[in-house]
Design a protein around this motif. Structure first.
Motif, PDB file in Angstrom:
ATOM      1  N   ASN A  61       0.825  -1.204   0.000  1.00  0.00           N
ATOM      2  CA  ASN A  61       0.000   0.000   0.000  1.00  0.00           C
ATOM      3  C   ASN A  61       0.860   1.255   0.000  1.00  0.00           C
ATOM      4  N   TRP A 120       1.178   4.191  -3.093  1.00  0.00           N
ATOM      5  CA  TRP A 120       0.962   5.616  -2.851  1.00  0.00           C
ATOM      6  C   TRP A 120       2.254   6.413  -2.994  1.00  0.00           C
ATOM      7  N   SER A 157      -4.253  -2.065  -3.348  1.00  0.00           N
ATOM      8  CA  SER A 157      -3.504  -1.538  -2.204  1.00  0.00           C
ATOM      9  C   SER A 157      -4.433  -1.263  -1.029  1.00  0.00           C
ATOM     10  N   ASN A 158      -5.665  -0.832  -1.325  1.00  0.00           N
ATOM     11  CA  ASN A 158      -6.630  -0.596  -0.250  1.00  0.00           C
ATOM     12  C   ASN A 158      -6.995  -1.899   0.444  1.00  0.00           C
ATOM     13  N   MET A 191      -4.059  -2.943   2.563  1.00  0.00           N
ATOM     14  CA  MET A 191      -3.942  -2.167   3.788  1.00  0.00           C
ATOM     15  C   MET A 191      -4.967  -2.633   4.825  1.00  0.00           C
ATOM     16  N   GLU A 205       5.902   5.012   3.124  1.00  0.00           N
ATOM     17  CA  GLU A 205       5.467   5.767   1.944  1.00  0.00           C
ATOM     18  C   GLU A 205       6.374   6.960   1.695  1.00  0.00           C
TER      19      GLU A 205
END
Length: 284
Positions: A9, A13, A222-223, A226, A245
């Protein structure tokens, strides 16, 4: 696997600035790109969890969560697509500065000594990040810095609103958040394009359509990663892992984005990271 999910994740981002800039070069503004990125999530969750729609539509708290999510992602994506990635990401991570005030106003939490220390560290870090190369008073370098700052405020608001929406299911919260990622950037894009501030939709091209679709899949995956990781790992550990990140964003921006890390930015980033780490310790 939970740690890999969180790292994935953060990786998506952290490197999102690159495809956003490629899409902008193809004529697709970050507002339109954000709308497309979140459309897949709305379709997937909306079809799989149809029973969540009525609850989302009649829950003002989920509306607020949707608006905060749309605002945050629109600001962040627009900022990293047009500005200095490292500055925008660090200003975005001024969450401890905003979270203290929001928790006090929205949740009624008192401001402790530790919270005041986090605010001081985050504010000091921001002043260093915003300090010009040639010295002088800190200042914003155009719209991108303001978007990074605004996105960080929105992200802190999301965290507070998620705590208020703890009684709703994960599907209801996710549907609200993905819907906000579609609706608000779309409405904002329509308003600003009508005034000539941002360009309208470009002529259809498979080049930008396929890249946007690929990013939509990446953001959706990725959501999910996470959510899986956060459900398996303590909150304070999750928060620390997600800070990677910044490493992915800064490293990629320096490596193939042509950016340079000035000492003042490094020092400011260190203070901001310290504020975030202190915030995670308070959650133990």
């Amino acid at each position: 696997m939970p740690y890999l999910g969180l790292l994935f994740n953060a990786f998506v981002w952290g490197l999102s600035w690159w495809p956003l800039r490629r899409l902008q070069d193809m004529g697709l503004h970050p507002l339109w790109a954000t709308l497309l990125f979140f459309a897949l999530g709305v379709l997937a969750i909306g079809l799989a969890r149809r029973e969540a729609w009525p609850i989302v539509l009649r829950s003002p708290g989920l509306w607020m969560l949707a608006l905060a999510t749309g605002f945050t992602n629109a600001a962040f994506n627009w900022g990293v697509a047009t500005g200095e990635v490292v500055r925008v990401v660090l200003l975005f991570y001024l969450m401890p500065l905003w979270a203290v005030g929001l928790a006090w106003c929205v949740l009624g939490e008192r401001i402790t000594t530790q919270a005041a220390l986090r605010v001081a560290l985050a504010l000091g870090g921001a002043l260093l990040v915003l300090r010009p190369v040639d010295g002088g008073w800190p200042r914003f370098n155009g719209l991108a810095d303001w978007l990074g700052l605004a996105g960080g405020f929105g992200f802190a608001l999301i965290n507070v609103l998620l705590r208020r929406a703890a009684g709703h299911s994960s599907a209801e919260r996710a549907l609200a958040m993905f819907s906000g990622g579609v609706c608000l950037p779309g409405l904002l894009g329509l308003a600003l394009s009508a005034q000539g501030v941002v360009p309208g939709w470009p002529v259809f091209s498979w080049d930008w359509a396929l890249l946007a679709a690929g990013m939509g899949v990446a953001f959706f995956a990725s959501n999910l990663a996470m959510q899986y990781g956060a459900s398996q790992i303590p909150v304070q550990v999750t928060s620390v892992v997600m800070l990677s990140e910044i490493v992915f964003a800064a490293g990629s921006a320096v490596w193939f984005g042509g950016e340079a890390l000035r000492p003042a930015v490094l020092m400011g980033g260190g203070l901001i990271l310290a504020a975030v780490l202190l915030a995670t310790r308070d959650e133990i």
